[in-house]
Motif scaffolding. Structure first.
Motif, PDB file in Angstrom:
ATOM      1  N   GLU A   1      42.850  20.239 -35.034  1.00 23.73           N
ATOM      2  CA  GLU A   1      41.743  21.157 -34.722  1.00 23.73           C
ATOM      3  C   GLU A   1      42.105  22.046 -33.534  1.00 23.73           C
ATOM      4  OE1 GLU A   1      37.892  19.491 -34.462  1.00 23.73           O
ATOM      5  OE2 GLU A   1      37.927  18.918 -36.575  1.00 23.73           O
ATOM      6  N   ALA A   2      42.708  21.440 -32.527  1.00 17.35           N
ATOM      7  CA  ALA A   2      43.069  22.206 -31.330  1.00 17.35           C
ATOM      8  C   ALA A   2      44.155  23.241 -31.652  1.00 17.35           C
ATOM      9  CB  ALA A   2      43.532  21.265 -30.234  1.00 17.35           C
TER      10      ALA A   2
ATOM     11  N   ILE B   1      34.503  20.158 -34.719  1.00 19.05           N
ATOM     12  CA  ILE B   1      33.822  18.966 -34.220  1.00 19.05           C
ATOM     13  C   ILE B   1      34.367  18.510 -32.863  1.00 19.05           C
ATOM     14  CG2 ILE B   1      35.187  17.229 -35.498  1.00 19.05           C
ATOM     15  CD1 ILE B   1      31.387  17.136 -34.892  1.00 19.05           C
ATOM     16  N   GLU B   2      35.657  18.600 -32.674  1.00 21.62           N
ATOM     17  CA  GLU B   2      36.199  18.191 -31.369  1.00 21.62           C
ATOM     18  C   GLU B   2      35.640  19.055 -30.247  1.00 21.62           C
ATOM     19  OE1 GLU B   2      40.464  18.239 -31.333  1.00 21.62           O
ATOM     20  OE2 GLU B   2      40.599  16.722 -32.908  1.00 21.62           O
ATOM     21  N   ASP B   3      35.466  20.341 -30.543  1.00 22.93           N
ATOM     22  CA  ASP B   3      34.903  21.250 -29.544  1.00 22.93           C
ATOM     23  C   ASP B   3      33.478  20.833 -29.199  1.00 22.93           C
ATOM     24  OD1 ASP B   3      37.191  22.958 -29.628  1.00 22.93           O
ATOM     25  OD2 ASP B   3      36.445  23.829 -31.495  1.00 22.93           O
TER      26      ASP B   3
ATOM     27  N   ALA C   1      30.973  25.494 -36.763  1.00 23.15           N
ATOM     28  CA  ALA C   1      31.660  26.482 -37.600  1.00 23.15           C
ATOM     29  C   ALA C   1      31.451  26.271 -39.091  1.00 23.15           C
ATOM     30  CB  ALA C   1      33.154  26.486 -37.278  1.00 23.15           C
ATOM     31  N   THR C   2      31.155  25.047 -39.491  1.00 25.04           N
ATOM     32  CA  THR C   2      30.900  24.802 -40.920  1.00 25.04           C
ATOM     33  C   THR C   2      29.727  23.832 -41.059  1.00 25.04           C
ATOM     34  OG1 THR C   2      32.271  22.814 -41.140  1.00 25.04           O
ATOM     35  CG2 THR C   2      33.393  24.919 -41.438  1.00 25.04           C
ATOM     36  N   THR C   3      29.198  23.776 -42.256  1.00 22.40           N
ATOM     37  CA  THR C   3      28.094  22.857 -42.537  1.00 22.40           C
ATOM     38  C   THR C   3      28.548  21.405 -42.341  1.00 22.40           C
ATOM     39  OG1 THR C   3      27.266  24.436 -44.133  1.00 22.40           O
ATOM     40  CG2 THR C   3      26.431  22.191 -44.316  1.00 22.40           C
ATOM     41  N   GLU C   4      29.776  21.130 -42.768  1.00 25.47           N
ATOM     42  CA  GLU C   4      30.325  19.775 -42.622  1.00 25.47           C
ATOM     43  C   GLU C   4      30.359  19.377 -41.137  1.00 25.47           C
ATOM     44  OE1 GLU C   4      30.770  18.285 -45.573  1.00 25.47           O
ATOM     45  OE2 GLU C   4      30.980  16.546 -44.242  1.00 25.47           O
ATOM     46  N   ILE C   5      30.772  20.285 -40.302  1.00 20.14           N
ATOM     47  CA  ILE C   5      30.821  20.006 -38.866  1.00 20.14           C
ATOM     48  C   ILE C   5      29.401  19.787 -38.338  1.00 20.14           C
ATOM     49  CG2 ILE C   5      31.413  20.976 -36.593  1.00 20.14           C
ATOM     50  CD1 ILE C   5      33.656  22.587 -38.106  1.00 20.14           C
ATOM     51  N   TRP C   6      28.473  20.602 -38.807  1.00 19.78           N
ATOM     52  CA  TRP C   6      27.065  20.462 -38.402  1.00 19.78           C
ATOM     53  C   TRP C   6      26.575  19.053 -38.738  1.00 19.78           C
ATOM     54  CZ3 TRP C   6      22.151  19.319 -39.841  1.00 19.78           C
ATOM     55  CH2 TRP C   6      21.084  19.909 -39.146  1.00 19.78           C
ATOM     56  N   LYS C   7      26.908  18.609 -39.954  1.00 21.22           N
ATOM     57  CA  LYS C   7      26.441  17.284 -40.383  1.00 21.22           C
ATOM     58  C   LYS C   7      27.085  16.173 -39.567  1.00 21.22           C
ATOM     59  CE  LYS C   7      26.608  18.318 -45.070  1.00 21.22           C
ATOM     60  NZ  LYS C   7      26.711  17.896 -46.454  1.00 21.22           N
ATOM     61  N   THR C   8      28.370  16.325 -39.303  1.00 24.15           N
ATOM     62  CA  THR C   8      29.048  15.310 -38.490  1.00 24.15           C
ATOM     63  C   THR C   8      28.428  15.270 -37.098  1.00 24.15           C
ATOM     64  OG1 THR C   8      31.046  15.858 -39.695  1.00 24.15           O
ATOM     65  CG2 THR C   8      31.324  14.493 -37.754  1.00 24.15           C
TER      66      THR C   8
ATOM     67  N   SER D   1      37.129  27.896 -22.805  1.00 25.74           N
ATOM     68  CA  SER D   1      37.082  26.726 -23.682  1.00 25.74           C
ATOM     69  C   SER D   1      35.646  26.206 -23.780  1.00 25.74           C
ATOM     70  CB  SER D   1      37.967  25.625 -23.107  1.00 25.74           C
ATOM     71  OG  SER D   1      37.314  25.051 -21.974  1.00 25.74           O
ATOM     72  N   PRO D   2      35.378  25.351 -24.773  1.00 23.40           N
ATOM     73  CA  PRO D   2      34.038  24.748 -24.890  1.00 23.40           C
ATOM     74  C   PRO D   2      33.656  23.945 -23.641  1.00 23.40           C
ATOM     75  CG  PRO D   2      35.250  24.462 -26.928  1.00 23.40           C
ATOM     76  CD  PRO D   2      36.229  25.036 -25.939  1.00 23.40           C
ATOM     77  N   ALA D   3      34.616  23.319 -22.984  1.00 23.79           N
ATOM     78  CA  ALA D   3      34.294  22.545 -21.782  1.00 23.79           C
ATOM     79  C   ALA D   3      33.813  23.479 -20.673  1.00 23.79           C
ATOM     80  CB  ALA D   3      35.524  21.756 -21.320  1.00 23.79           C
ATOM     81  N   THR D   4      34.545  24.554 -20.449  1.00 23.27           N
ATOM     82  CA  THR D   4      34.148  25.516 -19.422  1.00 23.27           C
ATOM     83  C   THR D   4      32.793  26.135 -19.776  1.00 23.27           C
ATOM     84  OG1 THR D   4      36.480  25.970 -19.029  1.00 23.27           O
ATOM     85  CG2 THR D   4      34.911  27.586 -18.158  1.00 23.27           C
ATOM     86  N   ALA D   5      32.580  26.361 -21.074  1.00 24.51           N
ATOM     87  CA  ALA D   5      31.310  26.951 -21.510  1.00 24.51           C
ATOM     88  C   ALA D   5      30.159  25.994 -21.196  1.00 24.51           C
ATOM     89  CB  ALA D   5      31.364  27.256 -23.003  1.00 24.51           C
ATOM     90  N   ALA D   6      30.331  24.718 -21.511  1.00 29.34           N
ATOM     91  CA  ALA D   6      29.241  23.762 -21.294  1.00 29.34           C
ATOM     92  C   ALA D   6      28.941  23.628 -19.800  1.00 29.34           C
ATOM     93  CB  ALA D   6      29.610  22.409 -21.902  1.00 29.34           C
ATOM     94  N   ALA D   7      29.984  23.519 -18.992  1.00 33.95           N
ATOM     95  CA  ALA D   7      29.773  23.380 -17.546  1.00 33.95           C
ATOM     96  C   ALA D   7      29.070  24.614 -16.998  1.00 33.95           C
ATOM     97  CB  ALA D   7      31.120  23.168 -16.848  1.00 33.95           C
TER      98      ALA D   7
END
Ligand code: SF4
Lengths: 172, 421
Positions: free
Chosen positions: B209-210, B305-307, B331-338, B400-406
């Protein structure tokens, strides 16, 4: 289909900045349509909202490096062509924009020194045979990289799709 | 003189033993991915020419993603044209809203992308799929029409650039930081017309994924494609999704690269690309703590999902700052469900984030979070050009998602590392 003329003349609209991207040429908010006439109303809107009011059929757009970078939207070529732009002359192009241009039979010329010899409003002559851009207003000139045989053939055929059809008809 | 893996794939698909950069080849296409913005014009072109059949419906995958669920009447028409066309053509690989996803994420996720393939899509971030050892590149609608009709397309064989990734990423630093770092070094046209090939011992510690995040952004350096060799990690990813056979290509020892660059992963830190070029990357320590009106976590770059797990780890027990809006878009429905099953959606909701269904949405200024005049947004997307996410005067920062969340939690650009401890 139609051989390219040896020379073209037109008036210049100069955008010196490098990396003018497709979001500026045709913003995504207009991507819900793909009719050339409709897209033409918004050409260059995010870099120069007055462009569509000034541009006249047959005009040239002169730009810096990496023109048309960003998204693959062919809408950028259609918007410019729809607005009347005859040719874009840039220092260099982003790959997909260049590809989209010649696939549409639209002239995209790479001319490293264009910005040095052209100002907005100048009357220009593009000599496709000699590979020279002549500024008829100032008398200055710049050389450009002639179109590759492949690009010329695509443009003369009217773009990729007519080109493919022609080849299919010729049985090759 | 040997060949790069890109040259080998193009040679194999154009019936040649050998190709060299600069040559024009006509290559067979193994997979065409079609979405709602660039496909309808291609279909209209084919209709005009009287071409009523695609070359092979089984080689086409269709997913509406840019403006779905329909953003307005005009985009509803685009999605409808796409839907009707795929029925008329008998294209079975179709992901309707409810199963849909952003094209570059769903195509590999659902096992349609195999090593050694040639993949095209009328979208510049098609380069994403190159992480599986695939030649994948973005094209326009005319190219798409030509490929749909004939199953082939012309390519100029690109020069290749080699990026050697060494070592391991430090704590709190992610693959997004690698690619932002590379682009900050070579510029938005540093790889123009070229294939960006990655190798090195660093790849072994970078998940599949990365890796997609890295190849996703090849186009932001002007690249034609991004590509990685097939190894145990990518093979496992593909094997978990399909039984189809595939071919792995390796670059020769003496393949020619126009440029080489070595990146010591352990030297990297979180990076933020300042407005309005993806190449404006700075290490977080050099970035001013600018206030953000919005934080956007999603897209084909960083909506996997990792993000979302990384973001959720930071959001857990925290709240989005007053005066900041946070939008999370799997990004996808599958990721949403997970994400739902893992309880991530609840963490986001409790923190005060909006969670959307999969869509390109505001990544390209479409909907679901478009920016107003002068607004600021820190985004995990790939492109921060003028006007990209809305008003031309809005300012977009990439990270990155980490920087975004912080950043969402503090409301100003923030180093994620203290939040991860
Ligand atoms: S998520 Fe953004 S970058 Fe990716 S395909 Fe959609 S619009 Fe393009």
């Amino acid at each position: 289909m139609a051989a390219l003329p040896d020379t073209l003349t037109g008036y210049a609209h100069v955008y010196e900045r490098a990396h003018i991207n497709t979001d500026e040429i045709i913003p995504a908010r207009y991507l819900n349509v793909h009719e050339e006439a409709e897209l033409a109303k918004y050409a260059m809107e995010d870099i120069d909202p007055a462009f569509v009011k000034r541009v006249l059929p047959g005009d040239f757009v002169i730009a810096g490096d990496n023109f048309g970078c960003g998204s693959s939207r062919e809408h950028a070529v259609w918007a410019l062509r729809g607005a009347g732009v005859k040719v874009v002359i840039a220092r260099s192009y982003a790959r997909i924009f260049f590809r989209n241009a010649i696939n549409n039979g639209f002239l995209a010329i790479e001319c490293p020194e264009a910005l040095e010899v052209v100002g907005t409003g100048d009357h220009l002559e593009l000599d496709l045979v000699a590979g020279r851009l002549r500024n008829l207003t100032s008398g200055r000139e710049a050389a450009f990289v002639p179109l590759s045989d492949f690009a010329r053939e695509l443009i003369e055929d009217g773009g990729l799709l007519p080109h493919i059809q022609k080849k299919a008809q010729a049985g090759s | 003189m040997g060949m790069t893996m890109t040259e080998k794939i193009l040679a194999a698909h154009s019936g040649r033993d050998l190709v060299r950069p600069g040559e024009i080849v006509n290559a067979k296409i193994d997979l065409i991915v079609a979405h709602d913005v660039t496909t309808p014009p291609a279909v209209a072109m084919l209709r005009k020419l009287g071409i009523n059949k695609v070359f092979d419906p089984s080689k086409i995958l269709v997913t509406p993603d840019h403006f779905v669920p329909n953003k307005d009447i005009k985009s509803a028409e685009l999605a409808k044209q796409l839907r009707e066309w795929r029925i008329e053509q008998g294209i079975e690989r179709y992901y309707e809203v409810g199963n849909h996803g952003i094209c570059h994420a769903i195509a590999p996720e659902q096992g349609h992308v195999l090593p050694g393939m040639t993949v095209i899509c009328g979208d510049s971030h098609t380069t994403t799929m190159g992480a599986l050892g695939t030649f994948a590149t973005g094209i326009g609608s005319t190219d798409l029409a030509a490929a749909l009709a004939t199953g082939e397309l012309w390519f100029k064989v690109p020069d290749s650039m080699l990026f050697e990734l060494n070592g391991r990423l430090p704590f709190g630093v992610y693959s997004k930081d690698i690619i932002l770092y590379i682009i900050s070094k070579i510029g938005v046209d540093g790889a123009r017309y070229r294939a960006m090939e990655y190798r090195g011992n660093g790849l072994a510690s970078i998940s599949m994924e990365a890796r997609f995040t890295i190849t996703n952004m090849a186009i932001e350096a002007g690249g034609k494609s991004g590509i990685m060799p097939v190894d145990a990690i990518s093979e496992e990813y593909v094997r978990a999704r399909t039984k189809e056979p595939f071919t792995c290509y390796e670059s020769d020892e003496d393949a020619v690269y126009t440029e080489r660059m070595t990146i010591e992963l352990d030297q990297l830190e979180p990076i933020v690309a300042l407005p309005s070029l993806p190449s404006n990357g700075r290490f977080i320590g050099e970035v001013e703590r600018v206030k953000m009106d919005q934080v956007y976590i999603g897209s084909c770059t960083n909506g996997r999902i990792e993000d979302l797990r990384i973001a959720a780890q930071i959001f857990k027990g925290n709240k989005v700052a007053n005066g900041t809006r946070a939008i999370v878009v799997p990004a996808t429905t599958e990721i949403w469900k997970t994400a739902m099953r893992e309880g991530l959606l609840e963490i986001f909701a409790d923190a005060g984030c909006v969670v959307s269904t999969a869509t390109c949405g505001a990544c390209l200024g479409g909907f679901m979070g478009v920016l107003g005049a002068e607004e600021t947004c820190l985004s995990t997307t790939n492109r921060n050009f003028v006007g990209r996410m809305g008003h031309p005067s809005a300012k977009v920062y990439l990270a990155s998602p980490a920087t975004a969340a912080a950043t969402a939690i503090t409301g100003t650009i923030t180093d994620p590392r203290p939040f991860l401890q």
